[in-house]
Design a protein around this motif. Structure first.
Motif, PDB file in Angstrom:
ATOM      1  N   LYS A 160     -11.482  -4.615  -6.148  1.00 18.09           N
ATOM      2  CA  LYS A 160     -10.838  -3.311  -6.297  1.00 18.09           C
ATOM      3  C   LYS A 160      -9.325  -3.439  -6.124  1.00 18.09           C
ATOM      4  N   ILE A 161      -8.903  -4.249  -5.174  1.00 18.98           N
ATOM      5  CA  ILE A 161      -7.463  -4.451  -4.961  1.00 18.98           C
ATOM      6  C   ILE A 161      -6.841  -5.127  -6.186  1.00 18.98           C
ATOM      7  N   GLU A 162      -7.564  -6.074  -6.775  1.00 19.02           N
ATOM      8  CA  GLU A 162      -7.068  -6.738  -7.979  1.00 19.02           C
ATOM      9  C   GLU A 162      -6.910  -5.731  -9.121  1.00 19.02           C
ATOM     10  N   GLU A 163      -7.806  -4.755  -9.185  1.00 15.53           N
ATOM     11  CA  GLU A 163      -7.685  -3.700 -10.196  1.00 15.53           C
ATOM     12  C   GLU A 163      -6.405  -2.892  -9.973  1.00 15.53           C
ATOM     13  N   LEU A 164      -6.091  -2.623  -8.716  1.00 16.41           N
ATOM     14  CA  LEU A 164      -4.857  -1.895  -8.396  1.00 16.41           C
ATOM     15  C   LEU A 164      -3.636  -2.697  -8.843  1.00 16.41           C
ATOM     16  N   LYS A 165      -3.688  -4.000  -8.659  1.00 14.73           N
ATOM     17  CA  LYS A 165      -2.562  -4.860  -9.042  1.00 14.73           C
ATOM     18  C   LYS A 165      -2.382  -4.901 -10.560  1.00 14.73           C
ATOM     19  N   ASP A 166      -3.481  -4.748 -11.288  1.00 17.71           N
ATOM     20  CA  ASP A 166      -3.392  -4.695 -12.750  1.00 17.71           C
ATOM     21  C   ASP A 166      -2.850  -3.341 -13.219  1.00 17.71           C
ATOM     22  N   LYS A 167      -3.157  -2.313 -12.464  1.00 20.78           N
ATOM     23  CA  LYS A 167      -2.803  -0.949 -12.865  1.00 20.78           C
ATOM     24  C   LYS A 167      -1.390  -0.550 -12.443  1.00 20.78           C
ATOM     25  N   TYR A 168      -0.954  -1.039 -11.283  1.00 23.67           N
ATOM     26  CA  TYR A 168       0.340  -0.631 -10.731  1.00 23.67           C
ATOM     27  C   TYR A 168       1.284  -1.838 -10.604  1.00 23.67           C
ATOM     28  N   PRO A 169       2.602  -1.580 -10.527  1.00 17.02           N
ATOM     29  CA  PRO A 169       3.580  -2.681 -10.432  1.00 17.02           C
ATOM     30  C   PRO A 169       3.668  -3.266  -9.020  1.00 17.02           C
ATOM     31  N   VAL A 170       2.564  -3.896  -8.596  1.00 17.06           N
ATOM     32  CA  VAL A 170       2.513  -4.515  -7.270  1.00 17.06           C
ATOM     33  C   VAL A 170       1.919  -5.917  -7.378  1.00 17.06           C
ATOM     34  N   VAL A 171       2.258  -6.765  -6.419  1.00 13.74           N
ATOM     35  CA  VAL A 171       1.750  -8.138  -6.382  1.00 13.74           C
ATOM     36  C   VAL A 171       1.413  -8.495  -4.936  1.00 13.74           C
ATOM     37  N   SER A 172       0.799  -9.654  -4.761  1.00 14.02           N
ATOM     38  CA  SER A 172       0.538 -10.174  -3.419  1.00 14.02           C
ATOM     39  C   SER A 172       1.327 -11.467  -3.241  1.00 14.02           C
ATOM     40  N   LEU A 173       1.200 -12.083  -2.086  1.00 13.98           N
ATOM     41  CA  LEU A 173       1.844 -13.372  -1.854  1.00 13.98           C
ATOM     42  C   LEU A 173       1.327 -14.413  -2.847  1.00 13.98           C
TER      43      LEU A 173
ATOM     44  N   GLY B 292      -9.329  -3.486  12.245  1.00 16.90           N
ATOM     45  CA  GLY B 292      -8.465  -2.926  11.216  1.00 16.90           C
ATOM     46  C   GLY B 292      -8.415  -3.844  10.011  1.00 16.90           C
ATOM     47  N   ILE B 293      -8.484  -3.264   8.823  1.00 15.48           N
ATOM     48  CA  ILE B 293      -8.358  -4.029   7.583  1.00 15.48           C
ATOM     49  C   ILE B 293      -7.099  -3.534   6.884  1.00 15.48           C
ATOM     50  N   VAL B 294      -6.157  -4.433   6.699  1.00 16.68           N
ATOM     51  CA  VAL B 294      -4.855  -4.064   6.139  1.00 16.68           C
ATOM     52  C   VAL B 294      -4.674  -4.718   4.773  1.00 16.68           C
ATOM     53  N   ILE B 295      -4.479  -3.879   3.759  1.00 15.49           N
ATOM     54  CA  ILE B 295      -4.149  -4.371   2.417  1.00 15.49           C
ATOM     55  C   ILE B 295      -2.640  -4.581   2.375  1.00 15.49           C
ATOM     56  N   ARG B 296      -2.229  -5.776   1.987  1.00 13.54           N
ATOM     57  CA  ARG B 296      -0.800  -6.100   1.997  1.00 13.54           C
ATOM     58  C   ARG B 296      -0.323  -6.384   0.575  1.00 13.54           C
ATOM     59  N   LEU B 297       0.537  -5.497   0.061  1.00 13.67           N
ATOM     60  CA  LEU B 297       1.047  -5.626  -1.300  1.00 13.67           C
ATOM     61  C   LEU B 297       2.575  -5.527  -1.310  1.00 13.67           C
TER      62      LEU B 297
END
Length: 303
Positions: free
Chosen positions: A159-172, A234-239
């Motif tokens: 799901k997070i990967e889908e967000l990265k495809d949809k929005y201008p965000v990346v991970s490390l 706690g689960i933290v999504i880091r983008l």
């Protein structure tokens, strides 16, 4: 006329001196900016270099020379306390100290870190395993939690990967992730924070088990604990912002939160998205600017 000439000469000298002083100040300011910029890099270019502090060549040479002892220090401690062998994955040579990253050899693979003091005078390592209190234990229980619910977390990551495809965000980058993985369970997109104090029976089980631990065993233990009390985690999504030079965007973060909240996730816990600027601080891997908000899942059937 003589006095006027003297005054003019003095004024000329002052102007020259003032100009030199201003030039020196300008050069100093430029140098300060250069130093500041040297500590900041775009997330796409961040390799983990400079993490935790400035690289020290002398420490690096001493650690390389005493690498077998470094492995011995790690394995002595982990065998004595957790009955498991480990291998060093990398180390960060700083002034008089080396931060050492390692992973366990038995399944499930647990990543954590410790540090050793380095004697530059004797060109040797101080034979002692040092770690912040509870850090290794936290790495173990959060790693076990991910191991027990790996299937759920795989869907979460998709799901997070889908967000990265949809929005201008990346991970490390993968390289930066590997070099900065010092504690807790971490993926490039998220990490799990969990205190071993909230699940002492799980930690004790790990300490006492020499054999490979099955997912079913660990999952049963977590489910048993959560049937009577909530485990604090706690689960933290880091983008990070994708475009060079862009700051963390509150509006974009709200869009990410809205999108993520529609995802059906079954595991209890506190969930947060941390959106950081494209520019990151080398020392921490964090954005120069950060925004974070909690996620409230709309269709959540908690386990």
């Amino acid at each position: 006329m003589g006095k006027k000439r003297i005054i003019l000469v003095l004024m000329s000298i002052l102007i020259v001196i003032g100009g030199c002083t201003m030039n020196k100040k300008d050069e100093a300011t430029k140098e300060e900016k250069k130093n500041d910029n040297a500590e900041i890099v775009s997330v796409q270019d961040y390799t983990g270099e400079g993490f935790h502090g400035e690289y020290n060549q002398t420490t690096d040479r001493i650690v390389k020379r005493n690498y077998e002892e470094l492995e011995l220090i790690a394995n002595e401690y982990m065998q004595e306390n957790f009955k498991t062998d480990v291998e060093i994955t990398s180390y960060i040579p700083l002034e008089n100290i080396a931060v050492v990253l390692f992973k366990t050899k038995k399944e499930p693979v647990i990543h954590s870190s410790f540090y050793v003091m380095v004697d530059h005078k004797d060109r040797s390592l101080i034979h002692q395993f040092n770690a912040h209190e509870g850090e290794v234990e936290q790495s173990i229980v959060s790693g076990l939690y991910h191991y027990a619910y790996e299937e759920e977390f795989n869907k979460f990551n998709e799901k997070i990967e889908e967000l990265k495809d949809k929005y201008p965000v990346v991970s490390l980058t993968e390289e930066a992730h590997e070099k900065t993985y010092i504690s807790m369970y971490r993926e490039k997109n998220y990490y799990i924070s969990m205190s071993s104090l909230s699940v002492p029976s799980v930690l004790d089980f790990y300490k006492e088990t020499n054999e490979v631990i099955s997912k079913e065993e660990v999952r049963t233990m977590f489910e048993l604990i959560e049937s009577s009390e909530e485990i604090s985690k706690g689960i933290v999504i880091r983008l990070y912002m994708k475009e060079a030079g862009t700051h963390s965007d509150k509006k974009l973060l709200n869009n990410l939160i809205d999108d993520m909240s529609k995802f059906s996730f079954l595991l209890k816990g506190s969930y947060t998205i941390n959106l950081m600027s494209n520019d990151v601080l080398k020392k921490s891997g964090h954005g120069v600017e950060n925004e974070d908000l909690s996620i409230i899942f709309e269709n959540k059937e908690e386990k």
